[in-house]
Each structure stands twice: as structure tokens, then as C-alpha cells.
Write an enzyme that holds these catalytic residues in place. Structure first.
Site: not given
Ligand code: GAL
Length: 462
Positions: A166, A364
Site C-alpha cells: 500500500e 488482503e
Molecule cells: C491495511 C494494512 C494492514 C492492516 C489492515 C487492517 O490497510 O495493509 O497493515 O492494518 O489495513 O486495518
């Protein structure tokens, strides 16, 4: 009820990061997060910092065993620059850290799980932040040195690499909306940070290919597809601009090797172009990724600007559009994020049609829930049926995209084990495995049992 069957070799996994799980024992130095926690602990939920986290540094063997037990076939974590490297200029490594990462990676591979190793997950060394962070081209080159060192040290076994998680987040959090150190708000500086990160990424990809360790390389982007309030021309225009700034300005250079013309035009007209060289643009052009990682959590709903723009106010992305609070949208109240599973399909089709149908995976997706203890039963298992439903729902839409030809090869949940979050600490829990903060005890949740079944059969019913 229908059965959703996934392509052969589809990978089922989970993602996390070094700074959110390892804890800081034996670290050579601190990142901006550890520094920020030491200087302003009150900014973190319940004053809990990243000191111990899941203590994966000591408990990695136990964790890998659990990964295997819940059927994961791949797993992403990150190497911490501040753990591996003792001297950022010479790139001298800490042998204790090399041993740790070797052991951890070997343990994962021995368990039959494919490691995806990321090189940067928001954890800029504080020493380099003080030397300009991502605004500095010197730091860009030091990152490339560090990345190359990782390829040399672990590239014989790691075949899936990721340059950044990100990359927009340090730009928007650190230099626009003040939710990340150094908490500045300046659009032009944020653009320089974003641009320099893309340069760092492309130079790391170039070095990876020169070193010929084999394997493939990606970047993980958090896509927030833009949806206009209506089909009205002005709403559509607002949506195009938001999509350009937040999605295409990263997607286009890493896949196509160039920045979107409409965004460049907008920046030029507003005196926001970053400092760049022709040589940097060449490196970006010549080093597209092999596959793409997409973090999908929520869409971005926008409408045409309704309020007059104050010509004296500092320029922001929101100078060009307003956020649209769509009536009736589903929300995750704990995280404050919209839940819109159908967007998974749009992401899949966008990659198929506009990004060469490049191989990609969901790197993710997930649901943070506060107070999960209330769902723990007499056997100690957290019955997180809401998480199973959340994942199933998202996967049905992803499945439709795959059926229609999108080249998606995997799904990673955020996250494997409840871990520390940026500023929210351990408030919201996301894992397949729960963590007792007091004792460090790990317990597989109902969703962990469920994913094992999915992984074994490559399908589920819904
Ligand atoms: C994403 C990030 C993670 C984690 C996730 C949930 O944006 O890559 O590190 O924090 O959010 O909050």
C-alpha cells in the site's frame, strides 16, 4: 445453496507484516512507528504499542504450525528494514536478524506453505525519516540497496517478492491526512512521496531481475474503486478524478509503465508535479510487475463538488470532488469502513479489461471486529460466523469475476493471527487465530477451521 469451486492451484492464505507481529526484541533500530509510540503513546489505542505484538520473533515455530493446521498454502509477511540492516548506508546486516529470517522462511517452506515476502510495510527507519524519508532520492537508493540485499540473502528460497504494501498509505497518512508519522498535510509533498515510492519500487524490480535469483515480483496496492453518486456528468467526472488520484496513479505505472495522462494534466495545471528525471521514467517504463497484489477493503463513493472551493485554502484531493455518504450503505461499525462485497467483481473485471488481465491475487481482505471475546465458547473457540459470512460473500463475487476470465490465483485474509494495528493497536481483531494479549496464547477461531476445509476442497457452499 450453490457450490463455488475455485481454479486448480488457487492459493488460500493470509497476510501480515513484520512490524505488526514480530515485536521489537533484538532490533537494530526503530521505525517511525516505534519512534512515534515512544514519543506519543497516548495516540495509540489503550496506550498499547508495537513492543511485544504477537512475539512472532520468538514464537514463529508455533505460528507456522498453526498456519499448517488451518490449511494455508501461502502466507505473506514482511522483512523489517530496521531489523535486518544495521547500517543503512553501507547495508551492513545484523547476523542475528539474518538468522531469524532464515529460520522463519525455512520453517514456512518446510510446512509446505509458500512464503510471499514483502519489503516495506509502512516501517520507514526513523533515522532515514530524519534524512527526508520518501521525499529524499537518497533514501530511495538506500531502499534499493536493502531490497537487493534481501534478494541476495533469501532469493534462493523465496520466489514471490513484494516491494511495497500500500504505497499510497505513507503518502496520504504521513503527508495529507495526518494519521501516520510525520503527520504533515501538504498535497505537493504527498505527491513527491508517492512518486518516489514508485521509483523505489521500479528500481527494486530492476535490481531483482538483474540478480536473477528466479521467482516473481509484485507490489501490493490497496484499491478503492470509485463510484459516482449518479450518472450525471459532473459526478462521473468527480469519480474519474478520485479514481485517478487514488488508484490509477499507482496501478498504471506498475503495470503499464506510465502515469495516467489525465492525472498528470491535473497535477500540471495545479503546480503539483513532483520532481522527476527522464531516467527515472525510463526505469518505471522498463520494469512492470510480474503479478499484482490487491488489498480490497472498501469502495470510495464520491460526488461533484457542491461547496465553493476557497481559493486561499491549501489544495487537497478533495478540492476536486466531495465524498458521498450513500444512504443505506452497509458498514463495519468497528472499523468505520463500508462493506461492499460486489466490488470484488468490479476489481476483477477492471484488471481483466484495463490491466492486460495480469495474474493477480487478493493480498488482503478482511473484517476487524472489536470485543470478539464475547463470542468465545466453553471450549475456548471464538465463533466468528460473521467473518466466515464476510469472506464467503466476497469470494462469491470474486468467483464470478474468475468465471468471466479474470486471472485471479489466490485469496489472502488479513490476517493469520490477531495482530497489532497502526494506532488502533489490538482494538479490532482480524485473525483466523485469536491471541490472548496477557498470556500470548493462540487459539484457532471457527473461521480458521472453516478455511482449512475450503483450502482442502478448493470450494465452499453458500
Ligand atoms: C491495511 C494494512 C494492514 C492492516 C489492515 C487492517 O490497510 O495493509 O497493515 O492494518 O489495513 O486495518
Amino acid at each position: 445453496m450453490a457450490i463455488y469451486k475455485f481454479p486448480e492451484n488457487f492459493t488460500w492464505g493470509a497476510a501480515t507484516s513484520g512490524p505488526q507481529t514480530e515485536g521489537w526484541s533484538d532490533k537494530s533500530s526503530f521505525s517511525i512507528y516505534e519512534h512515534w509510540f515512544q514519543t506519543e503513546p497516548e495516540k495509540f489505542h489503550n496506550g498499547v504499542g508495537p513492543a511485544v505484538n504477537c512475539d512472532t520473533y520468538r514464537k514463529y515455530k508455533e505460528d507456522v504450525k498453526l498456519m499448517k493446521e488451518i490449511g494455508l498454502t501461502s502466507f505473506r509477511t514482511s522483512i523489517q528494514w530496521t531489523r535486518l540492516i544495521k547500517n543503512f548506508d553501507t547495508c551492513e546486516v545484523d547476523p542475528v536478524a539474518v538468522e531469524f529470517y532464515n529460520n522463519y522462511i525455512n520453517e514456512i517452506i518446510d510446512a509446505g506453505i509458500e512464503p510471499y515476502i514483502n519489503l516495506f510495510h509502512f516501517d520507514m527507519p526513523i533515522e532515514l525519516q530524519n534524512r527526508g524519508g520518501w521525499e529524499s532520492k537518497e533514501v530511495v537508493d538506500l531502499y534499493v540497496k536493502y531490497a537487493s540485499k534481501c534478494f541476495e540473502l533469501f532469493g534462493d528460497r523465496v520466489k514471490k517478492w513484494c516491494t511495497f504494501n500500500e504505497p499510497i498509505v505513507p503518502a496520504e497518512g504521513g503527508y495529507l491526512y495526518k494519521f501516520m508519522y510525520p503527520n504533515i498535510s501538504d498535497f505537493k509533498r504527498a505527491i513527491q512521496v508517492g512518486y518516489n515510492t514508485i521509483v523505489a519500487h521500479a528500481k527494486a524490480v530492476e535490481s531483482f531481475r538483474k540478480l536473477k535469483t528466479g521467482g516473481e515480483i509484485t507490489i501490493v496496492l490497496n484499491l478503492t474503486p470509485s463510484y459516482p453518486r449518479s450518472e450525471d456528468k459532473k459526478d462521473l467526472e468527480a469519480s474519474r478524478i478520485a479514481d485517478g488520484i487514488f488508484n490509477r496513479s499507482f496501478l498504471d505505472p506498475v503495470v503499464h509503465g506510465n502515469f495516467p495522462e489525465d492525472v498528470v494534466e491535473l497535477l500540471k495545471n495545479n503546480d503539483l508535479l513532483p520532481e522527476y528525471t527522464e531516467e527515472e521514467l525510463e526505469v518505471i517504463k522498463n520494469n512492470p510487475i510480474d503479478f499484482l497484489g490487491v488489498n480490497y477493503y472498501q469502495p470510495r463513493r464520491v460526488k461533484a463538488k457542491e461547496t465553493e472551493v476557497d481559493p486561499n485554502a491549501p489544495i487537497m484531493p478533495e478540492t476536486f470532488f466531495d465524498y458521498y455518504d450513500m444512504p443505506g450503505k452497509r458498514m463495519n461499525p468497528y472499523r468505520g469502513w463500508e462493506i461492499a462485497p460486489q466490488v470484488m467483481y468490479d476489481v476483477a473485471i477492471n484488471i481483466r479489461d484495463n490491466y492486460n488481465n495480469i495474474p493477480w491475487y487478493i493480498s488482503e481482505n478482511g473484517m476487524g471486529v472489536e470485543g470478539e471475546e464475547r463470542f468465545r465458547d466453553e471450549n475456548g473457540v471464538i465463533n466468528d460466523d460473521y467473518r466466515i459470512d464476510f469472506v464467503k460473500e466476497h469470494l462469491t463475487h470474486l468467483h464470478k469475476g474468475i468465471e468471466e476470465g479474470s486471472n485471479c490465483f489466490g485469496y489472502h485474509l488479513w490476517t493469520f493471527i490477531d495482530c497489532w494495528s497502526w494506532a488502533n493497536s489490538f482494538k479490532n481483531r482480524y485473525g483466523f487465530v485469536s491471541l490472548d494479549l496477557e498470556t500470548g496464547k493462540r487459539t484457532i477461531k471457527k473461521s480458521g477451521r472453516w478455511i482449512r476445509e475450503v483450502s482442502e476442497t478448493n470450494q465452499f457452499e453458500y
